[in-house]
Design a protein around this motif. Structure first.
Motif, PDB file in Angstrom:
ATOM      1  N   ILE A 122       0.818  -1.209   0.000  1.00 13.78           N
ATOM      2  CA  ILE A 122       0.000   0.000   0.000  1.00 13.78           C
ATOM      3  C   ILE A 122       0.853   1.260   0.000  1.00 13.78           C
ATOM      4  O   ILE A 122       0.501   2.257  -0.629  1.00 13.78           O
ATOM      5  N   ALA A 123       1.988   1.241   0.719  1.00 14.76           N
ATOM      6  CA  ALA A 123       2.779   2.467   0.886  1.00 14.76           C
ATOM      7  C   ALA A 123       4.246   2.112   1.059  1.00 14.76           C
ATOM      8  O   ALA A 123       4.620   0.940   1.216  1.00 14.76           O
ATOM      9  N   GLN A 124       5.065   3.142   1.023  1.00 13.34           N
ATOM     10  CA  GLN A 124       6.480   2.995   1.349  1.00 13.34           C
ATOM     11  C   GLN A 124       6.899   4.160   2.227  1.00 13.34           C
ATOM     12  O   GLN A 124       6.243   5.204   2.258  1.00 13.34           O
ATOM     13  N   THR A 125       7.991   3.964   2.971  1.00 15.36           N
ATOM     14  CA  THR A 125       8.398   4.931   3.986  1.00 15.36           C
ATOM     15  C   THR A 125       9.766   5.522   3.645  1.00 15.36           C
ATOM     16  O   THR A 125      10.692   4.790   3.275  1.00 15.36           O
ATOM     17  N   HIS A 126       9.872   6.849   3.794  1.00 12.99           N
ATOM     18  CA  HIS A 126      11.130   7.562   3.577  1.00 12.99           C
ATOM     19  C   HIS A 126      11.473   8.358   4.838  1.00 12.99           C
ATOM     20  O   HIS A 126      10.582   8.815   5.559  1.00 12.99           O
ATOM     21  N   ARG A 127      12.761   8.519   5.057  1.00  7.79           N
ATOM     22  CA  ARG A 127      13.209   9.348   6.175  1.00  7.79           C
ATOM     23  C   ARG A 127      13.455  10.772   5.677  1.00  7.79           C
ATOM     24  O   ARG A 127      13.978  10.973   4.573  1.00  7.79           O
ATOM     25  N   ALA A 128      13.071  11.749   6.499  1.00  4.35           N
ATOM     26  CA  ALA A 128      13.213  13.146   6.085  1.00  4.35           C
ATOM     27  C   ALA A 128      13.477  14.025   7.301  1.00  4.35           C
ATOM     28  O   ALA A 128      13.321  13.603   8.452  1.00  4.35           O
ATOM     29  N   THR A 129      13.869  15.263   7.018  1.00  2.61           N
ATOM     30  CA  THR A 129      14.083  16.267   8.064  1.00  2.61           C
ATOM     31  C   THR A 129      13.241  17.490   7.733  1.00  2.61           C
ATOM     32  O   THR A 129      13.305  18.017   6.611  1.00  2.61           O
ATOM     33  N   LEU A 130      12.438  17.920   8.714  1.00  6.15           N
ATOM     34  CA  LEU A 130      11.612  19.109   8.504  1.00  6.15           C
ATOM     35  C   LEU A 130      12.474  20.367   8.450  1.00  6.15           C
ATOM     36  O   LEU A 130      13.649  20.343   8.838  1.00  6.15           O
ATOM     37  N   ALA A 131      11.871  21.442   7.998  1.00  4.89           N
ATOM     38  CA  ALA A 131      12.594  22.704   7.897  1.00  4.89           C
ATOM     39  C   ALA A 131      13.108  23.179   9.251  1.00  4.89           C
ATOM     40  O   ALA A 131      14.145  23.859   9.327  1.00  4.89           O
ATOM     41  N   ASP A 132      12.408  22.801  10.352  1.00 10.05           N
ATOM     42  CA  ASP A 132      12.856  23.214  11.689  1.00 10.05           C
ATOM     43  C   ASP A 132      13.830  22.219  12.321  1.00 10.05           C
ATOM     44  O   ASP A 132      14.200  22.369  13.487  1.00 10.05           O
TER      45      ASP A 132
END
Length: 547
Positions: A122-132
């Motif tokens: 159904i989905a896949q997951t990615h790691r990210a960093t918010l602007a803050d």
């Protein structure tokens, strides 16, 4: 043939069925004559679902939560299904992200790892960093999966319609199962619903009844960025619990730490099951992480279960009945859970439970696989054609996953030692509630109401008795057959008396007949008696009840 609008997919299904050797479904799909349904072996069924694709893998995962429908062999095999598939290229994921976000992608995130850390059907997951600077996980729906799901749901419902025409389909409510699956699958396409489940679980576990709520973590949801196709949540740094190396954690003793974590898991899940009534229904090893700071995290809250207070109380008593190996009590509690309109032979049910539990008479309680006993209880209910609520399967699978995870993590697990203090507190809560003073006041009010109403009710009862207006309405089941038999017997007896009377009357008239008219009347009566007598003999022979 059925569902002509999905013929290409139907051909693919038939090819998969033929390739894996399930002839019964092949005949059913092609409109041929299909007699008694024959399920494929567990391994073949698993291969068919895997070959059919991600949606059918989800169907297998749902069926693995229904031990009330399938035997233990099928449940064990289907429980190993994983919906891991190759990730969608980042270029497609980026397009979907830009469509879902209210602000430009570059302004929302400082960095995004284009390589998926996990990918499912159904989905896949990615790691990210918010602007803050906050680290987050992005769960992104696979582009176009909603169209694929809609097509496969139509096919599954078509197959269910065909199977429902057989005794197998009617007895097992195949259409209801298909409807339940489609609702569950459609719910998985709406990530806001999973986000709500995650938030509710997080709130519930933040108020630990038997454990330190600081030691168990559920990811925080960032609602301002979450949509139906995108869920943004707190990133939790850790490893699956079974792969954790506890010897390097803050100098703690690994054995003591394993026992503490095992107790934490049992206490957290028993609170979800027996107090909150809302539980994480998929605690397999991949969804329970050991974090770098020593806490335990529950991931993937897409599959949850609910238990109402009455069901919680019955299941609590069922646990105690299993520990006490009380077959009679197990039978009574099973009937309380079931549809009360179903006819059940109680003595047979008790004997089946007694035979099942007798295997554990000379077994140390600490060595008993508790979740296996729960599965056996559901199997006995199924053999006795007792229809239990569908959430019982989810409840049993949750306990099985929890116990399997705990035994894999801590081989020295003593299940009874873990649950005994929790059961004691559960029964105390059921007796006096969360607030003993409030429970005492409520009981006092009930007694006061009873004391005020009783004299009036007794007065009405005595008045009806003395005035002879009291009526009793009794309803006895299973007497229709007896009533019909008695009616038939009374009718035959009446005919026999009538035939005998006609014969006797004809004989008297014939003996004293002085005229031609009396002789004719005598012959008519003999003829009528003969016809009625022959008809009575014929009806008795036809009924097969001559003896």
């Amino acid at each position: 043939m059925f569902l002509t609008q999905t013929v290409p997919r139907q051909r693919e299904i038939i090819e998969v069925v033929l390739r894996n050797g399930w002839d019964y479904m092949r005949r059913l799909l092609t409109g041929g004559k299909a007699d008694e349904p024959q399920l494929p072996t567990p391994a073949v069924l698993k291969n068919i679902l895997v070959d059919l694709g991600p949606v059918y893998v989800k169907l297998g995962q749902l069926l693995s939560t229904r031990p009330d429908l399938l035997s233990a062999g099928y449940i064990d095999e289907l429980s190993t299904l994983q919906d891991e598939v190759p990730p969608v290229p980042w270029s497609e994921i980026e397009v979907l992200l830009r469509q879902q976000l209210k602000t430009p992608l570059e302004e929302t995130f400082k960095t995004i790892n284009p390589v998926a850390v996990a990918a499912g059907s159904i989905a896949q997951t990615h790691r990210a960093t918010l602007a803050d600077g906050r680290e987050v996980a992005l769960k992104v729906q696979r582009p176009g999966i909603d169209v694929t799901v809609a097509q496969d749901i139509a096919l599954i419902q078509g197959i269910a319609d065909l199977v429902a025409r057989t005794d197998f389909g009617r007895n097992n409510e195949i259409k209801s199962i298909a409807e339940e699956f489609t609702k569950a699958l459609e719910a998985e396409l709406d990530f806001t619903r999973e986000a709500e489940y995650t938030d509710q679980l997080r709130r519930n576990l933040s108020q630990g009844k038997w454990f330190d709520p600081q030691q168990i973590v559920v990811a925080e949801i960032y609602w301002e960025l979450t949509t139906e196709k995108l869920m943004v949540m707190e990133w939790l740094e850790g490893v699956p619990l079974l792969t954790a190396n506890l010897s390097n954690q803050n100098g703690k003793d690994p054995i003591t730490e394993r026992k503490a974590i095992t107790s934490l898991l049992f206490r957290a899940f028993f609170q979800q099951l027996y107090i909150d009534g809302f539980f994480h229904a998929d605690p397999h090893p991949g969804n329970v992480f050991y974090l770098q700071d020593g806490r335990v995290a529950l991931l993937d809250c897409g599959m949850v279960g609910r238990l109402d207070p009455r069901t919680q109380q019955i299941l609590t008593e069922m646990v105690l009945a299993i520990v006490d190996l009380d077959a009679q009590r197990c039978a009574q509690l099973t009937l309380q859970l079931a549809d009360s309109s179903q006819p059940v032979i109680l003595a047979r049910l008790e004997n089946d439970y007694d035979r099942m539990l007798r295997k554990y008479l000379n077994v140390n309680l600490s060595a008993i696989n508790f979740s296996h006993v729960i599965y056996e209880i559901l199997q006995v209910a199924r053999n006795n054609k007792i229809r239990l609520p569908s959430n019982m399967g989810l409840y049993a699978k949750t306990l099985a996953n929890l116990e399997g995870l705990a035994r894999g993590f801590n081989p020295e697990l003593n299940f009874i030692d873990e649950i005994q203090p929790l059961l004691t507190d559960l029964f105390r809560r059921q007796l006096v509630g969360e607030n003993p003073l409030r429970s005492l006041l409520r009981t006092a009010l009930d007694l006061k109401s009873l004391s005020l109403q009783s004299p009036r009710q007794i007065e009405l009862l005595l008045d009806r008795v003395t005035s002879e207006t009291l009526q009793w309405n009794l309803s006895l089941r299973g007497l229709d057959g007896v009533r019909r038999t008695m009616d038939d017997a009374a009718n035959r007896l009446s005919f026999s008396i009538l035939v005998g009377s006609l014969i006797m009357g004809a004989a008297i008239i014939s003996n004293h007949a002085q005229t031609t008219q009396l002789s004719l009347l005598s012959n008519i009566l003999f003829a009528a008696a003969s016809l009625l007598g022959l008809w009575l003999i014929f009806s008795i022979l036809r009924s097969g009840r001559l003896k």
